[in-house]
Design a protein around this motif. Structure first.
Motif, PDB file in Angstrom:
ATOM      1  N   VAL A 116       1.316  -1.266   0.183  1.00 35.68           N
ATOM      2  CA  VAL A 116      -0.025  -0.016  -0.403  1.00 35.68           C
ATOM      3  C   VAL A 116       0.918   1.254  -0.103  1.00 35.68           C
ATOM      4  O   VAL A 116       1.827   1.438   0.929  1.00 35.68           O
ATOM      5  N   PRO A 117       1.015   2.022  -0.852  1.00 36.02           N
ATOM      6  CA  PRO A 117       1.783   3.309  -0.985  1.00 36.02           C
ATOM      7  C   PRO A 117       1.618   3.671   0.271  1.00 36.02           C
ATOM      8  O   PRO A 117       0.886   4.571   1.085  1.00 36.02           O
ATOM      9  N   LYS A 118       2.682   3.802   0.705  1.00 37.30           N
ATOM     10  CA  LYS A 118       3.233   5.515   1.944  1.00 37.30           C
ATOM     11  C   LYS A 118       2.250   6.270   1.806  1.00 37.30           C
ATOM     12  O   LYS A 118       2.555   7.033   3.047  1.00 37.30           O
ATOM     13  N   GLY A 119       2.254   6.481   0.836  1.00 35.82           N
ATOM     14  CA  GLY A 119       1.652   8.659   0.944  1.00 35.82           C
ATOM     15  C   GLY A 119      -0.179   8.255   1.980  1.00 35.82           C
ATOM     16  O   GLY A 119      -0.334   9.216   1.934  1.00 35.82           O
ATOM     17  N   GLN A 120      -0.515   7.301   2.194  1.00 36.47           N
ATOM     18  CA  GLN A 120      -2.289   6.873   2.804  1.00 36.47           C
ATOM     19  C   GLN A 120      -1.594   7.365   3.938  1.00 36.47           C
ATOM     20  O   GLN A 120      -2.081   7.653   4.666  1.00 36.47           O
ATOM     21  N   LEU A 121      -0.531   6.302   3.986  1.00 38.62           N
ATOM     22  CA  LEU A 121      -0.099   6.569   6.144  1.00 38.62           C
ATOM     23  C   LEU A 121       0.509   7.785   6.221  1.00 38.62           C
ATOM     24  O   LEU A 121      -0.073   8.304   7.283  1.00 38.62           O
ATOM     25  N   GLU A 122       1.023   8.459   5.227  1.00 38.73           N
ATOM     26  CA  GLU A 122       1.711  10.076   5.512  1.00 38.73           C
ATOM     27  C   GLU A 122       0.002  10.907   6.407  1.00 38.73           C
ATOM     28  O   GLU A 122       0.102  11.661   6.518  1.00 38.73           O
ATOM     29  N   ALA A 123      -0.540  10.998   4.716  1.00 34.40           N
ATOM     30  CA  ALA A 123      -1.327  11.695   4.344  1.00 34.40           C
ATOM     31  C   ALA A 123      -2.546  11.332   5.810  1.00 34.40           C
ATOM     32  O   ALA A 123      -2.806  12.595   6.748  1.00 34.40           O
ATOM     33  N   LEU A 125      -1.628  10.053   9.055  1.00 37.74           N
ATOM     34  CA  LEU A 125      -1.152  10.757  10.352  1.00 37.74           C
ATOM     35  C   LEU A 125      -0.994  12.326  10.141  1.00 37.74           C
ATOM     36  O   LEU A 125      -1.255  13.975  11.011  1.00 37.74           O
ATOM     37  N   ALA A 126      -1.011  13.008   8.858  1.00 37.64           N
ATOM     38  CA  ALA A 126      -1.731  14.646   8.542  1.00 37.64           C
ATOM     39  C   ALA A 126      -2.365  15.184   8.806  1.00 37.64           C
ATOM     40  O   ALA A 126      -2.941  16.356   9.048  1.00 37.64           O
ATOM     41  N   ALA A 127      -3.584  14.315   8.567  1.00 30.19           N
ATOM     42  CA  ALA A 127      -4.455  14.883   9.237  1.00 30.19           C
ATOM     43  C   ALA A 127      -5.036  14.017  10.922  1.00 30.19           C
ATOM     44  O   ALA A 127      -6.053  14.457  11.137  1.00 30.19           O
ATOM     45  N   ASN A 128      -4.432  14.054  11.226  1.00 29.95           N
ATOM     46  CA  ASN A 128      -3.882  13.557  12.896  1.00 29.95           C
ATOM     47  C   ASN A 128      -5.366  12.564  13.154  1.00 29.95           C
ATOM     48  O   ASN A 128      -5.485  12.440  14.224  1.00 29.95           O
ATOM     49  N   MET A 129      -5.160  11.568  12.426  1.00 27.47           N
ATOM     50  CA  MET A 129      -5.341  10.434  12.204  1.00 27.47           C
ATOM     51  C   MET A 129      -5.030   9.234  13.803  1.00 27.47           C
ATOM     52  O   MET A 129      -3.253   8.877  12.721  1.00 27.47           O
ATOM     53  N   PRO A 130      -5.142   8.706  13.966  1.00 28.12           N
ATOM     54  CA  PRO A 130      -4.298   7.301  15.272  1.00 28.12           C
ATOM     55  C   PRO A 130      -4.600   6.697  14.635  1.00 28.12           C
ATOM     56  O   PRO A 130      -4.857   6.079  13.251  1.00 28.12           O
ATOM     57  N   TYR A 131      -3.009   5.873  13.800  1.00 25.51           N
ATOM     58  CA  TYR A 131      -2.186   4.879  13.790  1.00 25.51           C
ATOM     59  C   TYR A 131      -3.262   4.042  13.579  1.00 25.51           C
ATOM     60  O   TYR A 131      -3.129   3.267  12.642  1.00 25.51           O
ATOM     61  N   THR A 133      -6.611   4.117  13.596  1.00 23.66           N
ATOM     62  CA  THR A 133      -7.511   4.212  12.560  1.00 23.66           C
ATOM     63  C   THR A 133      -7.117   4.024  11.440  1.00 23.66           C
ATOM     64  O   THR A 133      -7.880   3.643  10.523  1.00 23.66           O
ATOM     65  N   ILE A 134      -5.750   4.712  11.364  1.00 25.06           N
ATOM     66  CA  ILE A 134      -5.289   4.653   9.513  1.00 25.06           C
ATOM     67  C   ILE A 134      -4.804   2.851   9.012  1.00 25.06           C
ATOM     68  O   ILE A 134      -5.411   2.876   8.135  1.00 25.06           O
ATOM     69  N   MET A 135      -4.563   2.449   9.620  1.00 26.88           N
ATOM     70  CA  MET A 135      -4.206   0.882   9.550  1.00 26.88           C
ATOM     71  C   MET A 135      -6.170   0.201   9.817  1.00 26.88           C
ATOM     72  O   MET A 135      -6.270  -0.240   8.932  1.00 26.88           O
ATOM     73  N   ARG A 136      -7.127   0.355  10.602  1.00 27.67           N
ATOM     74  CA  ARG A 136      -8.542   0.018  10.604  1.00 27.67           C
ATOM     75  C   ARG A 136      -8.697   0.317   8.915  1.00 27.67           C
ATOM     76  O   ARG A 136      -9.633  -0.489   8.915  1.00 27.67           O
TER      77      ARG A 136
END
Length: 220
Positions: A116-123, A125-131, A133-136
């Protein structure tokens, strides 16, 4: 095929099918479910590179991918009693199959997560989403989509691998075939018969896999 052999085949069909439906399939479902949960945890730990836990997870995957499943069954069922841990045959099979599935599936999921493109994780995190939540909500759904064919192939393979449980006295479909062979002394036709039932199970699951893949492709 003479009348006697044909009679044995027809009489043994339900004696093989019933253990297949009541033991082989449930054993597969339960073991794969536990194994998949374990795989998710291990994959996430390794992707996140959690200190100590990541090394433990790596060691677990290394051991269970690098040793035969039959050896793992024997260690759990026959070996553990020597250190005072006695586990009945069916739970031993569930434990061994679950641990084995968990090791292989965790690598499948880890690869899918890393794809999965790393940019999606970075986006996220930039939106202050918990890690978590981002994974789930973002990463894991995409990872599961790409990993689905490989995971389902592992599930189909597990249906066949459950025949190894006969070696630790679990009365599943293959053990039932062995007992019938011991009575009638017709190993060729009876082992072919049980093989065809396994083939039927796996064919149905392959159709289900194809259907699920089409549905997933329609939504992505």
């Amino acid at each position: 095929m003479d009348a006697r052999v044909w009679g044995i085949v027809t009489d043994s069909f339900t004696k093989l099918l019933i253990p297949g439906l009541t033991v082989t399939i449930p054993l597969t479902l339960i073991s794969f479910t536990f194994g998949l949960v374990l795989a998710i945890v291990v994959a996430l730990i390794r992707v996140a590179k959690v200190p100590v836990a990541s090394q433990i997870a790596w060691f677990y995957v290394w051991v269970f991918r690098g040793t035969p499943l039959l050896v793992q069954l024997f260690v759990i069922f026959f070996g553990l009693p020597s250190v005072g841990i006695t586990i009945p045959a069916l739970p031993s099979a569930v434990i061994a199959f679950s641990l084995n599935v968990g090791a292989y599936a965790s690598e499948t999921l880890r690869g899918a997560i890393l794809a999965v493109p790393k940019g999606q994780l970075e986006a996220g995190l930039a939106a202050n989403m918990p890690y978590v939540t981002i994974m789930r909500r973002i990463i894991l759904p995409q990872a599961f989509r790409s990993a689905f064919p490989a995971l389902f192939n592992s599930f189909i393979a597990l249906v066949k691998d459950t025949s190894l449980a006969a070696n630790i006295t679990v009365v599943e479909m293959f053990m039932s075939a062995q007992r019938i062979v011991a009575i009638y002394y017709e190993p060729l036709v009876l082992y072919i018969e049980v093989g065809l039932i396994y083939l039927f199970f796996c064919t149905v699951l392959t159709w289900l896999q194809n259907y699920c893949e089409k549905r997933l492709n329609a939504h992505f």
